[in-house]
Design an enzyme around this catalytic site. Structure first.
Site, PDB file in Angstrom:
ATOM      1  N   LYS A  21       0.847  -1.199   0.000  1.00 39.23           N
ATOM      2  CA  LYS A  21       0.000   0.000   0.000  1.00 39.23           C
ATOM      3  C   LYS A  21       0.881   1.247   0.000  1.00 39.23           C
ATOM      4  O   LYS A  21       2.046   1.183   0.399  1.00 39.23           O
ATOM      5  CB  LYS A  21      -0.872   0.017   1.274  1.00 39.23           C
ATOM      6  CG  LYS A  21      -1.962  -1.017   1.300  1.00 39.23           C
ATOM      7  CD  LYS A  21      -2.760  -0.905   2.597  1.00 39.23           C
ATOM      8  CE  LYS A  21      -3.854  -1.954   2.682  1.00 39.23           C
ATOM      9  NZ  LYS A  21      -4.920  -1.808   1.681  1.00 39.23           N
ATOM     10  N   ARG A  36     -10.103 -11.726   1.969  1.00 36.88           N
ATOM     11  CA  ARG A  36     -10.937 -12.800   1.408  1.00 36.88           C
ATOM     12  C   ARG A  36     -10.207 -14.133   1.463  1.00 36.88           C
ATOM     13  O   ARG A  36     -10.835 -15.188   1.518  1.00 36.88           O
ATOM     14  CB  ARG A  36     -11.373 -12.418  -0.009  1.00 36.88           C
ATOM     15  CG  ARG A  36     -10.257 -12.252  -0.983  1.00 36.88           C
ATOM     16  CD  ARG A  36     -10.681 -11.451  -2.206  1.00 36.88           C
ATOM     17  NE  ARG A  36     -10.740 -10.014  -1.940  1.00 36.88           N
ATOM     18  CZ  ARG A  36     -11.038  -9.097  -2.862  1.00 36.88           C
ATOM     19  NH1 ARG A  36     -11.325  -9.464  -4.089  1.00 36.88           N
ATOM     20  NH2 ARG A  36     -11.060  -7.827  -2.546  1.00 36.88           N
TER      21      ARG A  36
HETATM   22  N1  BES Z   1      -7.967  -3.947   4.430  1.00 36.97           N
HETATM   23  C1  BES Z   1      -8.178  -3.543   3.095  1.00 36.97           C
HETATM   24  C2  BES Z   1      -9.506  -2.826   2.890  1.00 36.97           C
HETATM   25  C3  BES Z   1      -9.684  -1.504   3.592  1.00 36.97           C
HETATM   26  C4  BES Z   1      -9.366  -0.335   2.937  1.00 36.97           C
HETATM   27  C5  BES Z   1     -10.189  -1.438   4.857  1.00 36.97           C
HETATM   28  C6  BES Z   1      -9.557   0.873   3.572  1.00 36.97           C
HETATM   29  C7  BES Z   1     -10.370  -0.219   5.498  1.00 36.97           C
HETATM   30  C8  BES Z   1     -10.051   0.933   4.840  1.00 36.97           C
HETATM   31  C9  BES Z   1      -8.170  -4.756   2.157  1.00 36.97           C
HETATM   32  O1  BES Z   1      -7.374  -5.820   2.550  1.00 36.97           O
HETATM   33  C10 BES Z   1      -7.644  -4.294   0.840  1.00 36.97           C
HETATM   34  O2  BES Z   1      -6.540  -3.852   0.801  1.00 36.97           O
HETATM   35  N2  BES Z   1      -8.470  -4.385  -0.196  1.00 36.97           N
HETATM   36  C11 BES Z   1      -8.109  -3.969  -1.497  1.00 36.97           C
HETATM   37  C12 BES Z   1      -8.597  -5.010  -2.461  1.00 36.97           C
HETATM   38  C13 BES Z   1      -8.072  -4.860  -3.847  1.00 36.97           C
HETATM   39  C14 BES Z   1      -6.575  -5.085  -3.897  1.00 36.97           C
HETATM   40  C15 BES Z   1      -8.775  -5.852  -4.742  1.00 36.97           C
HETATM   41  C16 BES Z   1      -8.775  -2.614  -1.745  1.00 36.97           C
HETATM   42  O3  BES Z   1      -9.863  -2.389  -1.225  1.00 36.97           O
HETATM   43  O4  BES Z   1      -8.179  -1.804  -2.427  1.00 36.97           O
HETATM   44 ZN    ZN Z   2      -5.344  -5.652   1.875  1.00 37.43          ZN
END
Ligand code: BES
Ligand code: ZN
Ligand code: ZN
Length: 501
Positions: A279, A353
């Site tokens: 990230k 997931r």
């Molecule tokens: N933990 C994150 C989702 C999240 C984002 C929670 C902001 C709280 C605040 C999750 O694991 C994630 O990173 N999801 C990605 C999925 C994508 C790579 C398909 C996302 O939401 O960008």
């Molecule tokens: Zn994630």
């Protein structure tokens, strides 16, 4: 937390430094509230009352004589009666209690007969008032050098009753107290930084709560997970120095050890760096709360067990740290899940997931559940779609969806249904494996939900709660400081308390 007690002998006997008196707009007229006259007859002639309207957010301290048993009244404006919602009521009570903290009052009285006249139902009003009053006092101070000095709230809060036999109202107050406990517990866990709360620490906290609250707790370490085929959970935890854990909680009321359990599954990513698909730095710190789902499950099961809730419950906490270490999963890897399916890792940041699919499969292998509900900070897309006030609900079973919405609605945790849009399942097809862990960006919350759905047998009742937008407060409110909100905890507790699904 202050102690909650009951003053049952009628208004003439009530005693506290301050009494909260709620007024709807245009109803600041003691003659309209005959009960009021019995407790604080002086209020009717208090000149200060002439300036009050009962508007929302209006708080006013009115003083009687210091020698009276209730020497002060704090009026709490609620706005117009016909527009009064439980959320407004909760916020107003919480704001009033915050003012009591500021004024350093050591005791506060909530007069039940004055609450009873408001819309919302007598028991619910008591439960919510107590819960709101307690949540207003909770601060995350565990990491301060002198935690005891963080908030100096009242020593006790009393509920004043008119007499009679208010057992069912006492029970409602205790439910409110327990709900606040559960939410505080979940916030405490989710606010804890990643370095201090790795998967093993969640497991240890669960074991400690199991002893205190009376439920059973089994922890699977990385070796056992591998043996049981948790390839996806193991892959997510692979890049971290601190290994993954599956924590299994069970509450079985006496004689119900064999009944079909209600199963809660929580995403427990103790820190989500994104893994190799790392990230960006902005906002990464918030990912310490990527275990909010697991926190909600643990807190709800613990408190339900302590209350001896009437049904069998299983809680699964799927815990791992998502880090980009030398043994981290790579984009393009293929892993095997508990049900034998293979998953192509398209993106290592879609790790929630992955940990959930193993837990979902395992839950169906081990038990015949009455329903499975998973709760997860799963997708940024859900937060984008719904904002910070309402969580996503995915469920093809209309009755279960309604139960969840009703449970959340009653306790200030709203859900909005999003579709498990079948045609999009196409997007999760992999060239080389049975499924891939990411679809297109558009509809990201739906793709995540459809991925989970792949692991749920057609016959199982299942719902997925995406709390990515609601688990963290950017701004403090009377009910919740900035940080973890504990969203979802009360919903699960409500469902655990309820009858057959
Ligand atoms: N933990 C994150 C989702 C999240 C984002 C929670 C902001 C709280 C605040 C999750 O694991 C994630 O990173 N999801 C990605 C999925 C994508 C790579 C398909 C996302 O939401 O960008
Ligand atoms: Zn994630
Ligand atoms: Zn995540």
């Amino acid at each position: 937390m202050p102690n909650i007690h009951f003053q049952n002998l009628g208004p003439e006997q009530w005693k506290a430094e301050v009494m909260l008196v709620p007024f709807c707009e245009g109803e600041v007229e003691p003659a309209l509230h005959p009960e009021l006259d019995k407790v604080v007859p002086w209020l009717a002639v208090a000149p200060a009352l002439r300036d009050l309207r009962g508007e929302k957010d209006e708080l006013a301290l009115v003083h009687g004589h210091p020698k009276l048993s209730v020497p002060r009244v704090l009026t709490v404006g609620l706005g117009p009666r016909n527009a009064l919602e439980m959320d407004t009521f909760r916020e107003a009570i919480a704001a009033a209690v915050r003012l009591c903290v500021k004024k350093e009052f050591s005791s506060v009285l909530l007069p039940e007969p004055l609450l009873a006249g408001l819309p919302g139902g007598r028991e619910r009003l008591v439960e919510e008032a107590v819960c709101a009053a307690l949540l207003a006092l909770h601060r995350f101070s565990a990491l301060k050098k002198k935690p005891e000095q963080a908030v100096k709230g009242p020593e006790w809060i009393a509920l004043g009753f008119t007499g009679g036999n208010p057992d069912y109202l006492h029970a409602a107050a205790r439910r409110g107290e327990n709900a606040a406990d559960a939410v505080s517990m979940a916030r405490e866990l989710a606010n804890m930084p990643g370095n201090l709360l790795p998967p093993q620490a969640i497991a240890e906290r669960a074991e400690q709560l199991a002893g205190e609250c009376g439920f059973s707790c089994t922890v699977f370490n990385e070796t056992e997970l591998e043996k049981q085929g948790f390839g996806a959970l193991a892959a997510v935890g692979g890049g971290a120095a601190r290994p993954p854990r599956l924590v299994v909680l069970e509450h079985a009321p006496e004689g119900r050890g064999q009944e079909k359990p209600l199963i809660f599954i929580g995403k427990g990513i103790t820190f989500d760096s994104g893994g190799l698909c790392i990230k960006s730095a902005a906002g990464m710190g918030e990912m310490k709360s990527d275990m909010s789902g697991a926190a909600a499950v643990l807190a709800a099961v613990a408190v339900a067990a302590r209350e001896n809730a009437p049904r069998r419950l299983i809680g699964l906490l799927a815990c791992a740290e998502n880090m980009p270490g030398g043994r981290a999963m790579r984009p393009g890897d293929v892993v095997r899940t508990v049900n034998g399916d293979t998953v192509e890792i398209a993106n290592t940041d879609a790790e929630g997931r992955l940990v959930l699919c193993d837990a979902l499969s395992w839950a169906q292998k081990e038990w015949t559940p009455v329903a499975i509900i998973d709760i997860a900070t799963l997708t940024g897309a859900c937060a984008v779609a719904l904002g910070r006030g309402v969580a996503g609900l995915f469920c093809d079973d209309a009755e279960l969806a309604e139960r969840i919405r009703a449970a959340g609605g009653a306790c200030g945790e709203p859900y909005w249904e999003l579709p498990l849009w079948k045609p999009y399942a196409e997007h999760l097809k992999s060239e080389i494996a049975d499924i891939r862990n990411m679809g297109p960006r558009e509809g990201g919350a739906i793709h995540a939900a459809l991925f989970l759905r792949h692991f749920v047998a057609g016959s199982a009742r299942w719902a997925h709660l995406d709390i990515a937008g609601t688990d963290w407060a950017e701004k403090a409110s009377a009910l919740c400081p900035k940080g973890a909100t504990g969203f979802g905890t009360r919903t699960l507790l409500e469902l655990a308390r309820g009858g057959v699904l």
